[in-house]
Scaffold this motif. Structure first.
Motif, PDB file in Angstrom:
ATOM      1  N   THR A  93      76.741   4.521  21.467  1.00 16.84           N
ATOM      2  CA  THR A  93      77.280   3.181  21.212  1.00 16.84           C
ATOM      3  C   THR A  93      78.618   2.997  21.914  1.00 16.84           C
ATOM      4  O   THR A  93      78.861   1.993  22.592  1.00 16.84           O
ATOM      5  CB  THR A  93      77.458   2.960  19.694  1.00 16.84           C
ATOM      6  OG1 THR A  93      76.195   3.155  19.059  1.00 16.84           O
ATOM      7  CG2 THR A  93      77.968   1.573  19.408  1.00 16.84           C
ATOM      8  N   VAL A  94      79.504   4.002  21.753  1.00 15.43           N
ATOM      9  CA  VAL A  94      80.821   3.911  22.394  1.00 15.43           C
ATOM     10  C   VAL A  94      80.657   3.825  23.909  1.00 15.43           C
ATOM     11  O   VAL A  94      81.307   2.999  24.574  1.00 15.43           O
ATOM     12  CB  VAL A  94      81.701   5.121  21.998  1.00 15.43           C
ATOM     13  CG1 VAL A  94      82.984   5.129  22.814  1.00 15.43           C
ATOM     14  CG2 VAL A  94      82.020   5.069  20.523  1.00 15.43           C
ATOM     15  N   LEU A  96      78.055   2.754  25.704  1.00 15.78           N
ATOM     16  CA  LEU A  96      77.511   1.462  26.140  1.00 15.78           C
ATOM     17  C   LEU A  96      78.557   0.359  26.001  1.00 15.78           C
ATOM     18  O   LEU A  96      78.713  -0.484  26.888  1.00 15.78           O
ATOM     19  CB  LEU A  96      76.260   1.110  25.320  1.00 15.78           C
ATOM     20  CG  LEU A  96      75.037   1.981  25.591  1.00 15.78           C
ATOM     21  CD1 LEU A  96      73.909   1.602  24.652  1.00 15.78           C
ATOM     22  CD2 LEU A  96      74.589   1.816  27.036  1.00 15.78           C
ATOM     23  N   TYR A  97      79.303   0.394  24.873  1.00 15.45           N
ATOM     24  CA  TYR A  97      80.327  -0.632  24.659  1.00 15.45           C
ATOM     25  C   TYR A  97      81.381  -0.560  25.765  1.00 15.45           C
ATOM     26  O   TYR A  97      81.742  -1.585  26.357  1.00 15.45           O
ATOM     27  CB  TYR A  97      80.967  -0.445  23.282  1.00 15.45           C
ATOM     28  CG  TYR A  97      82.201  -1.291  23.085  1.00 15.45           C
ATOM     29  CD1 TYR A  97      82.107  -2.674  23.006  1.00 15.45           C
ATOM     30  CD2 TYR A  97      83.464  -0.711  23.008  1.00 15.45           C
ATOM     31  CE1 TYR A  97      83.234  -3.450  22.866  1.00 15.45           C
ATOM     32  CE2 TYR A  97      84.597  -1.482  22.857  1.00 15.45           C
ATOM     33  CZ  TYR A  97      84.482  -2.859  22.789  1.00 15.45           C
ATOM     34  OH  TYR A  97      85.596  -3.633  22.650  1.00 15.45           O
TER      35      TYR A  97
ATOM     36  N   LEU B  16      83.529  -1.832  15.865  1.00 18.99           N
ATOM     37  CA  LEU B  16      82.829  -0.658  16.381  1.00 18.99           C
ATOM     38  C   LEU B  16      81.821  -0.128  15.350  1.00 18.99           C
ATOM     39  O   LEU B  16      80.701   0.249  15.710  1.00 18.99           O
ATOM     40  CB  LEU B  16      83.846   0.419  16.755  1.00 18.99           C
ATOM     41  CG  LEU B  16      83.325   1.394  17.806  1.00 18.99           C
ATOM     42  CD1 LEU B  16      83.001   0.669  19.090  1.00 18.99           C
ATOM     43  CD2 LEU B  16      84.337   2.490  18.051  1.00 18.99           C
ATOM     44  N   LEU B  19      78.916  -2.468  15.324  1.00 20.96           N
ATOM     45  CA  LEU B  19      78.104  -2.275  16.541  1.00 20.96           C
ATOM     46  C   LEU B  19      77.309  -0.972  16.454  1.00 20.96           C
ATOM     47  O   LEU B  19      76.138  -0.931  16.809  1.00 20.96           O
ATOM     48  CB  LEU B  19      79.018  -2.264  17.776  1.00 20.96           C
ATOM     49  CG  LEU B  19      78.297  -2.099  19.112  1.00 20.96           C
ATOM     50  CD1 LEU B  19      77.377  -3.274  19.363  1.00 20.96           C
ATOM     51  CD2 LEU B  19      79.283  -1.969  20.262  1.00 20.96           C
ATOM     52  N   PHE B  20      77.988   0.068  15.921  1.00 18.65           N
ATOM     53  CA  PHE B  20      77.312   1.359  15.775  1.00 18.65           C
ATOM     54  C   PHE B  20      76.077   1.223  14.889  1.00 18.65           C
ATOM     55  O   PHE B  20      74.979   1.674  15.251  1.00 18.65           O
ATOM     56  CB  PHE B  20      78.299   2.374  15.193  1.00 18.65           C
ATOM     57  CG  PHE B  20      77.667   3.598  14.622  1.00 18.65           C
ATOM     58  CD1 PHE B  20      76.912   4.454  15.434  1.00 18.65           C
ATOM     59  CD2 PHE B  20      77.807   3.917  13.283  1.00 18.65           C
ATOM     60  CE1 PHE B  20      76.336   5.592  14.908  1.00 18.65           C
ATOM     61  CE2 PHE B  20      77.218   5.056  12.758  1.00 18.65           C
ATOM     62  CZ  PHE B  20      76.482   5.883  13.568  1.00 18.65           C
ATOM     63  N   MET B  23      73.380  -0.836  16.716  1.00 21.36           N
ATOM     64  CA  MET B  23      72.740  -0.101  17.812  1.00 21.36           C
ATOM     65  C   MET B  23      71.852   1.012  17.275  1.00 21.36           C
ATOM     66  O   MET B  23      70.793   1.292  17.812  1.00 21.36           O
ATOM     67  CB  MET B  23      73.806   0.501  18.745  1.00 21.36           C
ATOM     68  CG  MET B  23      74.572  -0.525  19.529  1.00 21.36           C
ATOM     69  SD  MET B  23      73.504  -1.596  20.474  1.00 21.36           S
ATOM     70  CE  MET B  23      73.455  -0.678  21.996  1.00 21.36           C
ATOM     71  N   PHE B  28      68.954   3.181  19.103  1.00 30.49           N
ATOM     72  CA  PHE B  28      68.859   4.647  19.068  1.00 30.49           C
ATOM     73  C   PHE B  28      67.820   5.123  18.050  1.00 30.49           C
ATOM     74  O   PHE B  28      67.046   6.039  18.333  1.00 30.49           O
ATOM     75  CB  PHE B  28      70.230   5.248  18.774  1.00 30.49           C
ATOM     76  CG  PHE B  28      71.194   5.035  19.888  1.00 30.49           C
ATOM     77  CD1 PHE B  28      71.109   5.812  21.024  1.00 30.49           C
ATOM     78  CD2 PHE B  28      72.142   4.034  19.839  1.00 30.49           C
ATOM     79  CE1 PHE B  28      71.978   5.596  22.083  1.00 30.49           C
ATOM     80  CE2 PHE B  28      73.008   3.818  20.888  1.00 30.49           C
ATOM     81  CZ  PHE B  28      72.920   4.605  22.009  1.00 30.49           C
TER      82      PHE B  28
END
Lengths: 228, 163
Positions: A93-94, A96-97, B16, B19-20, B23, B28
């Motif tokens: 995630t980090v 891609l962000y 974040l 978003l984590f 995602m 994932f």
């Protein structure tokens, strides 16, 4: 010269996009609004890539599997078979962000990673992840003992690294993106057409991708060190 | 304010984390699950293929063995039949030879008997002829007993010479 200086200075400021009228106004910085847009793009892309997945993948699904497989394999190689499942989604995630955020300059917005709050926030979360994992997998005593590894004499250095690691992660990312942004603004002020294109490819795309990879790579490296 | 580090950093943490989670839920999680399932499928398929191959090899070996057995059995049957045929042939030949010998012996006996009979007959006729001729020559009737014995002795001499 004074005019250029004033304009550049104006470009470099972090702006507040708007205020939420609660508690006498909660400021929402521009970087946060851009981050929301990036989140929306990423989530929509993820949903588009993975909807209707089948055992026999189509082209869309193959792309999603290649991307996730690449991130998973990277984490498996660094963190080992036992832990990669825990950390791969966060590190992915980090990554891609950051990849999208760093190249967002191409689309005419200020990259969120030019805001020190953003890179500091990411770095603090990395540090929490690294040292959280250290105590989570070694217990309180084992986690503390890790600071004295490999020999007790390096313990002060290891303890200083708790602050140094996030600081360096934060400043490396911020410095690169900020410097790229400054240079791009100067070039745009000097020659507004054509010339900025190759420079933009370097500073926005190439450097942006490199910095995203470096940030995730270093976080993974520190993480592997702390859980091993 | 270029190096601004302030309370707005909270936004970064919240964004974040959100978003984590998104995602993980949309990218994932499902893709990793799919990759795992496919890997499991592939390994299961390979295992199955291996076991099928082993089975096939085993059945081929057993059928080969059966074939070899059948072939040796057939060879044995053929050999036995040949042997029996040969034995039968030899027996028949021996029988035939025996029969031929028997027939030959019979024929020889028969010939011998015929010859003896013919000889006896001829002897008798010659004796009669001689008697007749002698009688004619001597113009006299021979006295039966003396002459006949004389003639017999003569004939026996002749026959002894002739034989």
């Amino acid at each position: 010269m004074e005019a250029i200086k004033a304009e550049l200075n104006a470009q470099l400021q972090t702006h507040t996009a708007f205020e939420i009228p609660l508690n006498g106004g909660i400021p929402v910085p521009e970087s946060v609004v851009v981050t929301w847009a990036i989140m929306l793009v990423l989530v929509l892309a993820a949903i588009w890539l993975t909807h209707g997945m089948r055992k026999r993948p189509g082209r869309r699904q193959m792309a999603a599997e290649m991307l996730v497989g690449f991130i998973n394999n990277f984490c498996r190689d660094s963190l080992g078979e036992a832990h990669w499942r825990t950390f791969a989604p966060y590190l992915g995630t980090v990554g891609l962000y950051l990849a999208v955020a760093n190249v967002s300059g191409l689309f005419g917005v200020a990259p969120p990673t030019k805001d020190l709050n953003v890179t500091a926030g990411l770095a603090v979360m990395s540090a929490v992840l690294i040292y959280g994992a250290q105590f989570r997998y070694h217990g309180l005593g084992g986690g503390l003992k890790k600071f004295g590894a490999p020999v007790a004499i390096v313990a002060p250095l290891n303890i200083m690294e708790i602050g140094i690691r996030p600081l360096s992660l934060c400043m490396r990312l911020f410095g690169n993106i900020f410097a790229g942004f400054v240079i791009m603004e100067l070039i745009k002020l000097a020659v507004p057409a054509i010339i900025p294109i190759p420079f933009s490819l370097y500073f926005d795309v190439f450097d942006g991708m490199i910095q995203a990879i470096v940030f995730v790579f270093l976080t993974t490296l520190f993480l592997a060190e702390s859980i091993e | 304010m270029i190096l601004n580090l302030n309370a707005q950093i909270i936004w970064v943490f919240v964004n974040l984390l959100v978003l984590f989670l998104l995602m993980k839920k949309f990218l994932f999680g499902p893709v990793t699950k799919m990759l795992d399932e496919r890997a499991k499928d592939v390994s299961a398929t390979l295992d199955r293929a291996e076991s099928r191959l082993a089975e096939a090899e085993q059945s081929k070996a057993s059928s080969d063995e059966q074939l070899a057995q059948a072939q040796s059995e057939a060879a044995r049957i053929i050999a036995a039949a040949k042997q029996r045929g040969e034995r039968e042939y030899e027996r028949r030949v021996a029988e035939a030879e025996q029969a031929v010998q028997r027939l030959n012996a019979q024929a020889a006996q028969q010939r011998e008997a015929d010859r003896a009979a013919m000889l006896a007959d001829a002897k008798k006729q010659i004796a009669a002829l001689v008697l007749l001729t002698t009688a004619k020559v001597s113009q006299c009737r021979l006295d039966g007993e003396t002459d006949r014995s004389m003639l017999d002795s003569f004939l026996q001499e002749e026959a002894g010479d002739a034989l």
